[in-house]
Design a protein around this motif. Structure first.
Motif, PDB file in Angstrom:
ATOM      1  N   GLY A  17     -26.085  13.980  86.668  1.00 17.00           N
ATOM      2  CA  GLY A  17     -26.191  15.412  86.878  1.00 17.00           C
ATOM      3  C   GLY A  17     -25.045  16.161  86.225  1.00 17.00           C
ATOM      4  O   GLY A  17     -23.939  15.623  86.071  1.00 17.00           O
ATOM      5  N   VAL A  18     -25.318  17.395  85.828  1.00 18.81           N
ATOM      6  CA  VAL A  18     -24.282  18.247  85.250  1.00 18.81           C
ATOM      7  C   VAL A  18     -24.358  19.631  85.897  1.00 18.81           C
ATOM      8  O   VAL A  18     -25.410  20.057  86.387  1.00 18.81           O
ATOM      9  N   ILE A  19     -23.225  20.316  85.899  1.00 22.86           N
ATOM     10  CA  ILE A  19     -23.148  21.708  86.341  1.00 22.86           C
ATOM     11  C   ILE A  19     -22.853  22.544  85.112  1.00 22.86           C
ATOM     12  O   ILE A  19     -21.817  22.363  84.454  1.00 22.86           O
ATOM     13  N   LEU A  20     -23.766  23.433  84.770  1.00 19.07           N
ATOM     14  CA  LEU A  20     -23.638  24.276  83.594  1.00 19.07           C
ATOM     15  C   LEU A  20     -22.925  25.568  83.978  1.00 19.07           C
ATOM     16  O   LEU A  20     -23.411  26.329  84.820  1.00 19.07           O
ATOM     17  N   LEU A  21     -21.776  25.817  83.379  1.00 20.41           N
ATOM     18  CA  LEU A  21     -20.976  26.994  83.706  1.00 20.41           C
ATOM     19  C   LEU A  21     -21.442  28.177  82.856  1.00 20.41           C
ATOM     20  O   LEU A  21     -20.871  28.504  81.812  1.00 20.41           O
ATOM     21  N   LEU A  22     -22.500  28.838  83.309  1.00 16.56           N
ATOM     22  CA  LEU A  22     -23.129  29.915  82.549  1.00 16.56           C
ATOM     23  C   LEU A  22     -22.166  31.063  82.269  1.00 16.56           C
ATOM     24  O   LEU A  22     -22.071  31.555  81.141  1.00 16.56           O
ATOM     25  N   ALA A  23     -21.475  31.514  83.314  1.00 15.73           N
ATOM     26  CA  ALA A  23     -20.575  32.660  83.153  1.00 15.73           C
ATOM     27  C   ALA A  23     -19.425  32.332  82.214  1.00 15.73           C
ATOM     28  O   ALA A  23     -19.007  33.170  81.407  1.00 15.73           O
ATOM     29  N   LEU A  60     -21.170  31.287  95.781  1.00 14.00           N
ATOM     30  CA  LEU A  60     -20.679  30.670  94.550  1.00 14.00           C
ATOM     31  C   LEU A  60     -21.665  30.867  93.409  1.00 14.00           C
ATOM     32  O   LEU A  60     -21.274  31.268  92.310  1.00 14.00           O
ATOM     33  N   ILE A  61     -22.937  30.607  93.635  1.00 15.28           N
ATOM     34  CA  ILE A  61     -23.922  30.630  92.554  1.00 15.28           C
ATOM     35  C   ILE A  61     -24.317  32.060  92.215  1.00 15.28           C
ATOM     36  O   ILE A  61     -24.216  32.489  91.070  1.00 15.28           O
ATOM     37  N   VAL A  62     -24.800  32.820  93.205  1.00 14.49           N
ATOM     38  CA  VAL A  62     -25.107  34.238  93.008  1.00 14.49           C
ATOM     39  C   VAL A  62     -23.881  35.012  93.472  1.00 14.49           C
ATOM     40  O   VAL A  62     -23.747  35.357  94.631  1.00 14.49           O
ATOM     41  N   ARG A  63     -22.963  35.243  92.530  1.00  9.59           N
ATOM     42  CA  ARG A  63     -21.645  35.759  92.881  1.00  9.59           C
ATOM     43  C   ARG A  63     -21.594  37.267  92.675  1.00  9.59           C
ATOM     44  O   ARG A  63     -22.047  37.779  91.652  1.00  9.59           O
ATOM     45  N   GLY A  64     -21.062  37.988  93.659  1.00  7.32           N
ATOM     46  CA  GLY A  64     -20.987  39.429  93.502  1.00  7.32           C
ATOM     47  C   GLY A  64     -20.100  40.083  94.535  1.00  7.32           C
ATOM     48  O   GLY A  64     -19.602  39.449  95.471  1.00  7.32           O
ATOM     49  N   ILE A  65     -19.926  41.376  94.364  1.00  6.17           N
ATOM     50  CA  ILE A  65     -19.070  42.174  95.221  1.00  6.17           C
ATOM     51  C   ILE A  65     -19.758  42.447  96.553  1.00  6.17           C
ATOM     52  O   ILE A  65     -20.932  42.799  96.591  1.00  6.17           O
ATOM     53  N   LEU A 110     -25.368  42.196  89.671  1.00  2.00           N
ATOM     54  CA  LEU A 110     -25.204  42.799  88.355  1.00  2.00           C
ATOM     55  C   LEU A 110     -24.869  44.289  88.472  1.00  2.00           C
ATOM     56  O   LEU A 110     -23.982  44.793  87.770  1.00  2.00           O
ATOM     57  N   ILE A 111     -25.557  45.006  89.353  1.00  5.64           N
ATOM     58  CA  ILE A 111     -25.317  46.442  89.494  1.00  5.64           C
ATOM     59  C   ILE A 111     -23.932  46.709  90.068  1.00  5.64           C
ATOM     60  O   ILE A 111     -23.198  47.593  89.582  1.00  5.64           O
ATOM     61  N   PRO A 136     -24.112  37.406  86.733  1.00  7.42           N
ATOM     62  CA  PRO A 136     -24.211  37.266  88.191  1.00  7.42           C
ATOM     63  C   PRO A 136     -24.400  35.815  88.659  1.00  7.42           C
ATOM     64  O   PRO A 136     -23.857  35.426  89.691  1.00  7.42           O
ATOM     65  N   SER A 137     -25.199  35.040  87.919  1.00  9.90           N
ATOM     66  CA  SER A 137     -25.420  33.636  88.277  1.00  9.90           C
ATOM     67  C   SER A 137     -24.425  32.785  87.495  1.00  9.90           C
ATOM     68  O   SER A 137     -24.613  32.529  86.302  1.00  9.90           O
ATOM     69  N   HIS A 138     -23.382  32.339  88.176  1.00 10.95           N
ATOM     70  CA  HIS A 138     -22.283  31.692  87.461  1.00 10.95           C
ATOM     71  C   HIS A 138     -22.603  30.284  87.011  1.00 10.95           C
ATOM     72  O   HIS A 138     -22.045  29.817  86.014  1.00 10.95           O
ATOM     73  N   LEU A 139     -23.460  29.593  87.706  1.00 11.08           N
ATOM     74  CA  LEU A 139     -23.709  28.210  87.315  1.00 11.08           C
ATOM     75  C   LEU A 139     -25.089  27.764  87.747  1.00 11.08           C
ATOM     76  O   LEU A 139     -25.742  28.401  88.582  1.00 11.08           O
TER      77      LEU A 139
END
Length: 433
Positions: A336-342, A418-423, A274-275, A312-315
């Motif tokens: 099962g499902v994948i929730l696309l939060l972002a 993939l899940i915790v996505r960042g620079i 996030l930062i 930050p947490s895309h799914l």
């Protein structure tokens, strides 16, 4: 990218990167969009894929036999519906793991166990406890920013290394009682575990092995630290949980260790992203940077907009515990499902002009729908108050110093996660005069 003139508040923004959807993206089919989400080459800007999927329908075929949930209202509904469980993420994403190499605890539990453990841990994140950390967080944020400015003026500085990692890691480690001398070690283990949260089919054998070795090391570390705190308790979370376990307060030794691990990993890895995303967003949206400098009180509500805009947490995943229906689609127990939060956080049916960063969005109106960046329901992020505190105080420090940040790569390199996505690295030059 012009690395000489740089970008100042009020100047024109550069081209693509995390804001590339200002222009119409190349034509992408829904099938391509679903595949692109899991492709690291899209990590710098996967939002066009989310938009294609939302426009195609509420659901799309996904990997591992799961359906992708694309729209805000359906993601929001599933997160709050007891017909859907988060306890099966290991089976869905890590079918060959026995769970000992994953940071789980109440993160992947449902009531009553989730309720019991969360209640014990929530005392560490009470409003009074977080407010008591305000002065320490302010001093740390301002000190890290000042040091980064000095380094950036002398040559260049990596804002991920200089600020995004040390701020949340130091805060959560101090809250838990992890000595400063051990921060580098726990950061290394946490990195291996965070990468290991991604589906096993996306991990190399070396990454799976690193997850296992990191899990062993961090559990051994907390076992030893907990034993020390039983003998010499301190005013920290490890001592509190160790004492609760010793008094038989419905927390087993294994549960305590798993809880400590997940709090450490979840307590800073998402905030690091996030930062770093926040700095990148300020660079790419100089009008919003200028607005923050003009009105530092935007810093509080801006945290919510940044969580919405660059989640930050895309799914995340859920599994149906009974036959159920969502948006007219039937799901059988076990699906099962994948929730696309972002992607849901950029839904045009919910947010006006969703692809525009607007730091005053939540300040202007209390009627703006709450974003999904912190989750929803009983899995709502327990550390959200600390995240808000850290990022707000950092934004206030940035507004006070108003450094000109000149990026040295466009887009910056991203971590493979993939899940915790960042620079991965955000190298800039700094100018304050």
């Amino acid at each position: 990218m012009d690395t000489v003139t740089g970008i100042t508040p009020g100047a024109p923004a550069p081209g693509a990167g995390t804001e590339a959807i200002a222009a119409d993206p190349p034509a992408i089919t829904p099938a391509q969009a679903a595949a692109n989400i899991f492709d690291p080459s899209w990590h710098h800007d996967t939002f066009p894929n989310y938009r294609v999927l939302r426009e195609a329908g509420p659901f799309a075929p996904g990997p591992l036999g799961m359906r992708l949930v694309t729209r805000f209202r359906d993601v929001d509904a599933i997160l709050q519906d007891p017909a859907w469980s988060h306890a099966e993420e290991r089976d869905l994403m890590h079918p060959d793991s026995d769970g000992s190499d994953l940071p789980t605890s109440f993160l992947w539990m449902e009531p009553p166990d989730h309720t019991r453990i969360r209640k014990l841990v929530s005392k560490a994140f009470s409003a009074r406890r977080i407010e008591a950390l305000r002065q320490r967080a302010r001093e740390l944020a301002e000190g890290l920013l000042d040091a980064a400015i000095v380094a950036g003026e002398a040559g260049e500085v990596d804002l991920v290394e200089a600020i995004a990692y040390p701020l949340p890691l130091t805060m959560v480690a101090e809250l838990m009682g992890v000595p400063a001398a051990d921060h580098a070690a726990v950061r290394s283990w946490s990195f291996g575990l965070a990468r290991g949260l991604d589906p096993d089919i996306l991990l190399s054998p070396a990454e799976v092995d690193n997850r296992r070795r990191s899990a062993i090391a961090i559990r051994e570390y907390f076992t030893e630290l907990t034993a020390r705190r039983l003998v010499e308790p301190a005013d920290d979370l490890v001592s509190a949980l160790a004492q609760a376990e010793a008094e038989g307060d419905r927390l087993s030794a294994d549960e305590m260790l798993a809880t400590l691990v997940v709090l450490l990993v979840a307590g800073h890895e998402t905030t690091v992203s996030l930062i770093s995303n926040t700095f990148d967003a300020l660079i790419r949206h100089p009008d919003q940077y200028a607005a923050l400098v003009a009105d530092p009180d935007l810093a509080g509500p801006a945290v919510d907009e940044l969580m919405r805009f660059s989640t930050p947490s895309h799914l995340t995943t859920r599994r149906a515990v009974c036959d159920t229906e969502v948006a007219g689609e039937r799901f059988a127990a076990g699906d099962g499902v994948i929730l696309l939060l972002a992607g849901a956080n950029r839904d045009a049916d919910v947010y006006a002009d969703p692809d525009r960063l607007d730091l005053a969005r939540y300040a202007r109106s209390a009627r703006v729908p709450r974003h999904l960046g912190f989750g929803r329901g009983h899995h709502y992020c327990i550390g959200a108050p600390m995240v808000r505190l850290e990022v707000e105080l950092l934004l206030r420090a940035v507004a006070r110093r108003a450094p000109r940040m000149i990026p040295l790569a466009d887009p910056p390199p991203y971590r493979p996660n993939l899940i915790v996505r960042g620079i991965q690295e955000l190298r800039v030059r700094m100018v304050t005069s």
